[in-house]
Design an enzyme around this catalytic site. Sequence first.
Site, mmCIF file in Angstrom:
data_model
loop_
_atom_site.group_PDB
_atom_site.id
_atom_site.type_symbol
_atom_site.label_atom_id
_atom_site.label_comp_id
_atom_site.label_asym_id
_atom_site.label_seq_id
_atom_site.Cartn_x
_atom_site.Cartn_y
_atom_site.Cartn_z
ATOM 1 N N GLU A 436 0.828 -1.193 0.000
ATOM 2 C CA GLU A 436 0.000 0.000 0.000
ATOM 3 C C GLU A 436 0.868 1.251 0.000
ATOM 4 O O GLU A 436 1.766 1.396 0.833
ATOM 5 C CB GLU A 436 -0.910 -0.009 1.239
ATOM 6 C CG GLU A 436 -1.749 1.233 1.421
ATOM 7 C CD GLU A 436 -2.868 1.368 0.403
ATOM 8 O OE1 GLU A 436 -3.514 2.430 0.373
ATOM 9 O OE2 GLU A 436 -3.101 0.410 -0.363
ATOM 10 N N LEU A 465 -5.635 -2.096 0.005
ATOM 11 C CA LEU A 465 -5.345 -2.047 1.439
ATOM 12 C C LEU A 465 -5.902 -3.301 2.109
ATOM 13 O O LEU A 465 -6.986 -3.304 2.674
ATOM 14 C CB LEU A 465 -5.957 -0.786 2.060
ATOM 15 C CG LEU A 465 -5.671 -0.565 3.554
ATOM 16 C CD1 LEU A 465 -4.183 -0.542 3.818
ATOM 17 C CD2 LEU A 465 -6.310 0.725 4.027
ATOM 18 N N GLU A 467 -3.792 -6.525 4.102
ATOM 19 C CA GLU A 467 -2.508 -7.176 4.378
ATOM 20 C C GLU A 467 -2.513 -8.652 3.985
ATOM 21 O O GLU A 467 -1.484 -9.186 3.555
ATOM 22 C CB GLU A 467 -2.146 -7.018 5.864
ATOM 23 C CG GLU A 467 -1.674 -5.634 6.249
ATOM 24 C CD GLU A 467 -2.790 -4.601 6.301
ATOM 25 O OE1 GLU A 467 -2.497 -3.392 6.129
ATOM 26 O OE2 GLU A 467 -3.964 -5.011 6.519
ATOM 27 N N GLN A 489 2.790 -1.566 6.106
ATOM 28 C CA GLN A 489 3.033 -0.200 6.566
ATOM 29 C C GLN A 489 3.459 -0.116 8.025
ATOM 30 O O GLN A 489 4.339 0.679 8.374
ATOM 31 C CB GLN A 489 1.781 0.650 6.349
ATOM 32 C CG GLN A 489 1.570 1.051 4.913
ATOM 33 C CD GLN A 489 0.407 2.025 4.758
ATOM 34 O OE1 GLN A 489 -0.393 2.210 5.671
ATOM 35 N NE2 GLN A 489 0.322 2.642 3.593
ATOM 36 N N TYR A 493 -0.246 -3.671 11.743
ATOM 37 C CA TYR A 493 -1.102 -4.112 10.645
ATOM 38 C C TYR A 493 -0.784 -5.546 10.210
ATOM 39 O O TYR A 493 -1.633 -6.220 9.620
ATOM 40 C CB TYR A 493 -0.946 -3.184 9.440
ATOM 41 C CG TYR A 493 -1.357 -1.751 9.671
ATOM 42 C CD1 TYR A 493 -1.964 -1.344 10.850
ATOM 43 C CD2 TYR A 493 -1.129 -0.795 8.687
ATOM 44 C CE1 TYR A 493 -2.335 -0.025 11.061
ATOM 45 C CE2 TYR A 493 -1.508 0.529 8.882
ATOM 46 C CZ TYR A 493 -2.105 0.907 10.070
ATOM 47 O OH TYR A 493 -2.468 2.208 10.263
ATOM 48 N N HIS A 538 0.814 2.711 15.531
ATOM 49 C CA HIS A 538 1.981 3.219 14.828
ATOM 50 C C HIS A 538 3.241 3.115 15.665
ATOM 51 O O HIS A 538 4.330 3.406 15.184
ATOM 52 C CB HIS A 538 1.737 4.666 14.387
ATOM 53 C CG HIS A 538 0.535 4.801 13.517
ATOM 54 N ND1 HIS A 538 -0.675 5.247 13.985
ATOM 55 C CD2 HIS A 538 0.341 4.503 12.212
ATOM 56 C CE1 HIS A 538 -1.567 5.226 13.005
ATOM 57 N NE2 HIS A 538 -0.977 4.779 11.918
#
Length: 751
Positions: A436, A465, A467, A489, A493, A538
């Site tokens: 992605e 998008l 995985e 990413q 994820y 993140h």
Amino acid sequence: MSGVEDLDRHFREAVAGLRSPAHAAGPGPAGGATGFGAPAGSTDAAIQWHDGGLDTRTALDLFDAQLESRHTDAAARWMQQQGRGYYTIGSSGHEGNAALALALRPTDPALLHYRSGAFYCARARQAGGVDAVRDMLLGVAAGADEPIAGGRHKVYGRRELAVIPQTSTISSHLPRAVGVAWSIARAKRLGTECAWPGDAVVCCSFGDASVNHSTAAGAINSACHAAYQGLPMPVLFVCEDNGLGISVPTPHDWVRRAYGSRPGLAYFAADGCDPSAAFDTACEAVAHVRGRRQPAFLHLSMVRFLGHAGSDAEAAYRVPSEVAADLRRDPLVATARLLTAAGVLTQKQVLDRYDEVGGRVFAVAKEALESEPLTTPTEIAAPIAPRHPGLVAAAARRTNEPPAVPVGEPVTVAQAITHTLADLLGSYPEMVVFGEDVGRKGGVYGLTRGLQRRFGTARVFDTLLDEQAILGLGLGAGLSGLLPVAEIQYLAYLHNAEDQLRGEAATLQFFSQGQYRNPLVVRIAGYGYQRGFGGHFHNDNALGVLRDIPGLVIASPSRPDDAAAMLRTCVAAGKVDGTVSTFLEPIALYHTRDLHAERDNAWLAAYPSPAEHVPIGQARTYGTGTDLTLVTFGNGLRISLRAARRLEQQGIACRVVDLRWLAPLPVDDLLREARATGRVLVVDETRRTGGVSEGVVTALVDAEFTGAVRRVAGVDSFIPLGKAAQLVLVSEADVERAAGELLSAGPHAHR
């Protein structure tokens, strides 16, 4: 019907009641089809030959494959009674999939449902030279001579038959099938060798319960997504619908409603218990996929005999009338009716053929009882992770162009990865980079920026998008002859799709003894310490899910020169050994330049020459201190080097070991550096429970290290947003405090 004996008696009685050609009823609907979902072949309806349908030879091959499969199920149950049968999920009732096999070519790759015994037998007859019954029964017996898995599991697979072994019961092989289909045209476009013919159709079968799994929904969606964009996608999804998921009924007409009108997905349906209808419709579906290079969904109505598996008691959830209705649709009886009505076989010849095949199958079963099983752990694990470090080293030095930047130029971690990807794309024409946002945007952090412009959209491209779809694309591409480098990413994820690594990628070489392999490098942005952005998804430090996957390589570079050299190693290992690698990139260090002081540029490193690589499982040591060994990785390296300098100012001489590889751990290097000081502090930015330090400490204990060991690790918590993140992550102060406590506790402290 309670078992094998009842099913055998039912068949014999049904055949005895078949009418001769002179008394057969007239033809029914075209192809003998009685309508999707309707009982196939009641005893007074003859199925007739017609133009373009089954010919005599094909019908006999189909019948023989069905007989072999039915008797193999019986033999498996008998072998279990003898104490040497370990797998009794049978194919009885699903023998109509032999028609599907005969509609395909023996060079069409097939990823099969676990009730595909008749398909496998028919494919073996197409190709010749393979005894399908022996293959299957050696698998039942877990015999080491079984040709695909070598006694490791009962799977359908043979390289000579283009049958790719699958063990999943929940359709996790569908994303790979999509990847295989995509790769056929892409390999041709790149001018690289493909494992499959250019006009091949990828066949992927599964059950009606599995069609509801998110993996199936995602894979079919990704195929439709590709078709919508005009990309070649020659995959045939085959739902073998027997109406049951073990004991749970599938709602009537649900599969058709769910998949019968999807944009970009042609839908075909037939009664899979009717050999003529199944063959005709399968031929039509295969022709559609082969000619248009677009996906199709083939929905075959089946029945299931003998329960889900040997231990399944159907009487607990099925009433006798349901079982009786299924018996009236027995596909073996339907094929016998076809052959007798057409005058190809008499009733006696049908039963003689049935008994002859049964005798041959049981003779093979008796031989399988005497087969030798696997006998040592080394023998069992041998195919998981073949390692040829010399060949990998040679491949890692491969280069066809000047480096992307001059050797020796100072680079950050991010720059090192970008330049190395460019070098590798220049060296390996079969390599593709995808994920992605990796194309025009160049990735969330810009690490693939400019690669698409330089190497083209065929080699560097964006995916949807999903995985599971990204990893499945990589698994299919690697299986087909490409060299895939996928990007996920964020580490968080990956957990959405981790079974593609565990259940699919890691098992392929194991269950095929290396005959099939799926080289793959998965680049993953991860770890904590990312400032100004983040929170749990993140800033993720959860690696436990990766560390227990057999054979999976976990690369964790911290420095720019290591990032370049280790990425070369991972790609080379994929090329040479079919290795599956996860390449964990510390986000917080992507653009870091300084180490001890602002503008010291001490975290930059010289871009290494193409001749440099880091062997899998080799650590790197900084310093020669004799008081304390700091063992770490990822962001922990920078933390440890900074803490070590302050400790040295206090008179404590340290050495810092960067593991670099978290699987396999560099145990020899670890022990050497631990024994050099007698005191080890493991600095682990992952969680205390399930983190990397557990493996490090265990390795020291297993090696009977007698020195002092302590660890600092992340808190067993998800990482929160903002400054609060620092409260659950390891800090330099934590390292200094633990070092002081360790040194003051004496030489044999363990904590």
